[in-house]
Design an enzyme around this catalytic site. Structure first.
Site, PDB file in Angstrom:
ATOM      1  N   HIS A   1      15.827 -19.178  30.246  1.00  0.00           N
ATOM      2  CA  HIS A   1      15.245 -19.275  28.910  1.00  0.00           C
ATOM      3  C   HIS A   1      15.063 -20.735  28.505  1.00  0.00           C
ATOM      4  CE1 HIS A   1      17.087 -15.082  27.798  1.00  0.00           C
ATOM      5  NE2 HIS A   1      16.108 -15.009  28.686  1.00  0.00           N
TER       6      HIS A   1
ATOM      7  N   SER B   1       7.973 -10.180  32.667  1.00  0.00           N
ATOM      8  CA  SER B   1       6.723 -10.564  32.002  1.00  0.00           C
ATOM      9  C   SER B   1       6.920 -11.564  30.880  1.00  0.00           C
ATOM     10  CB  SER B   1       6.009  -9.321  31.465  1.00  0.00           C
ATOM     11  OG  SER B   1       6.818  -8.643  30.522  1.00  0.00           O
ATOM     12  N   GLY B   2       8.161 -11.916  30.571  1.00  0.00           N
ATOM     13  CA  GLY B   2       8.417 -13.011  29.647  1.00  0.00           C
ATOM     14  C   GLY B   2       8.666 -12.587  28.209  1.00  0.00           C
ATOM     15  N   GLU B   3       9.320 -13.488  27.473  1.00  0.00           N
ATOM     16  CA  GLU B   3       9.578 -13.315  26.056  1.00  0.00           C
ATOM     17  C   GLU B   3       8.891 -14.451  25.303  1.00  0.00           C
ATOM     18  OE1 GLU B   3      13.814 -12.513  25.117  1.00  0.00           O
ATOM     19  OE2 GLU B   3      14.070 -12.566  27.292  1.00  0.00           O
TER      20      GLU B   3
ATOM     21  N   ASN C   1      10.600 -17.919  24.786  1.00  0.00           N
ATOM     22  CA  ASN C   1      10.639 -18.962  25.812  1.00  0.00           C
ATOM     23  C   ASN C   1       9.261 -19.419  26.262  1.00  0.00           C
ATOM     24  OD1 ASN C   1      13.592 -18.588  26.147  1.00  0.00           O
ATOM     25  ND2 ASN C   1      12.934 -16.568  26.832  1.00  0.00           N
TER      26      ASN C   1
ATOM     27  N   SER D   1      10.974  -2.294  31.009  1.00  0.00           N
ATOM     28  CA  SER D   1      11.230  -1.941  29.610  1.00  0.00           C
ATOM     29  C   SER D   1      10.432  -0.725  29.172  1.00  0.00           C
ATOM     30  CB  SER D   1      10.894  -3.126  28.697  1.00  0.00           C
ATOM     31  OG  SER D   1       9.529  -3.494  28.833  1.00  0.00           O
ATOM     32  N   GLY D   2       9.506  -0.252  30.006  1.00  0.00           N
ATOM     33  CA  GLY D   2       8.663   0.886  29.664  1.00  0.00           C
ATOM     34  C   GLY D   2       7.965   1.418  30.892  1.00  0.00           C
TER      35      GLY D   2
ATOM     36  N   THR E   1      17.673  -4.010  31.531  1.00  0.00           N
ATOM     37  CA  THR E   1      18.577  -4.653  30.577  1.00  0.00           C
ATOM     38  C   THR E   1      18.974  -3.722  29.443  1.00  0.00           C
ATOM     39  OG1 THR E   1      16.718  -5.568  29.315  1.00  0.00           O
ATOM     40  CG2 THR E   1      17.657  -6.937  31.074  1.00  0.00           C
TER      41      THR E   1
ATOM     42  N   LYS F   1      18.896   2.913  29.699  1.00  0.00           N
ATOM     43  CA  LYS F   1      18.040   4.088  29.508  1.00  0.00           C
ATOM     44  C   LYS F   1      17.682   4.659  30.875  1.00  0.00           C
ATOM     45  CE  LYS F   1      15.991   2.333  25.217  1.00  0.00           C
ATOM     46  NZ  LYS F   1      14.732   1.891  24.549  1.00  0.00           N
TER      47      LYS F   1
END
Length: 286
Positions: free
Chosen positions: A30, A97-99, A102, A165-166, A183, A186
């Site tokens: 990050h 794929s990034g946040e 950052n 995440s999906g 992370t 689920k």
């Protein structure tokens, strides 16, 4: 948690973990902390390199690197190959794929999620082609590579993990990843990963804990340092800085965090909390 410790401390943490018998380690990549109270950031690339030289057994992985904005995929491939050599085969390259937190620093804008995943898929292809050896040129929808080559290649390239995440990211990970990184606990994420080619591949899951002999102190520290995480991935991926995370979590109470993050010094409670998570049945192959 590189958001809470400086570079020297982080290397000492990995050394201590290896001595204590831990069998895996990861490091975040990050540019910003989520909250001002975390208060530290150091260059990611140097940390696992230093850790590789200070340890001899414990595996190392980025958790995770975004190879599409701050870093060009050809640069990521070069650094990952070097890490694999320095660690003598102990390195895994975690990609995502990034946040916005950052990636905003390079001023490239924030495309829609499906575009970010297209970019990630193209980046993974470039990285794998460079790991295979020889010269690589590529002119795609998002990236250009001109006559690139990795001159120092390990005997075995680093395994590539892809964060999910999906459904779309799970499909990408199943098709193109050597392992999956989840992370959030689920199980449906891993079922989708399996359905798209991930069955039988390793998987890495995450459960945060806050250790302290004083459970109250642990809960207070978890609230101070980690309350932003309760917003979930859809929130965490989009906010641009600590001020936004602070506002989003301003009504989160210490007891709210303590319910989501096991606190204290009872290791059995940590294990029970992990066993109760939705992710455990799908993680048994780890």
């Amino acid at each position: 948690m590189t958001e809470q410790a400086g570079p020297k401390e982080l290397v000492s943490h990995v050394v201590g973990a290896e001595r204590a018998g831990f069998d895996f380690s990861v490091v975040s990549d990050h540019a910003f902390p989520w909250l001002d109270s975390q208060g530290t950031r150091s260059v990611r690339v140097e940390r696992p390199g230093a850790a590789a030289q200070a340890t001899s057994r414990i595996p190392l992985m980025t958790y995770v690197t975004c190879p599409t904005f701050r870093y060009h995929p050809a640069v990521v491939a070069q650094k990952a190959a070097t890490m694999q050599l320095l660690s003598e085969g102990r390195f895994r390259l975690g990609l995502g794929s990034g946040e916005n937190l950052n990636e905003h620093i390079v001023g490239a804008g924030r495309p829609a999620a499906h575009v970010r995943l297209e970019m990630l898929e193209e980046a993974v292809d470039i990285i794998r082609r460079l790991f295979a050896g020889g010269y690589v040129s590529h002119h795609g929808a998002h990236f250009d590579v001109e006559n690139a080559r990795l001159w120092d290649l390990p005997d075995e390239p680093p395994a590539i993990g892809i964060a999910v995440s999906g459904p779309r990211s799970c499909g990408l990970a199943g098709r193109h990843g050597d392992l999956v990184i989840a992370t959030e606990p689920k199980a449906e994420l891993l079922r989708t990963f399996d359905a798209h080619g991930g069955a039988g591949k390793p998987r890495v899951g995450q459960l945060p804990v806050c250790y302290d002999p004083d459970r109250g102190a642990a809960a207070a520290r978890a609230h101070d340092r980690f309350r932003s995480a309760l917003g979930g991935w859809r929130v965490n991926a989009e906010l641009p800085g600590p001020a936004g995370f602070n506002r989003a979590a301003q009504r989160t109470r210490p007891e709210d965090v303590a319910e989501a993050v096991p606190c204290g010094d009872d290791v059995d409670a940590f294990v029970l909390d992990w066993a109760a998570s939705d992710l455990l049945p799908a993680l048994r192959t780890l």
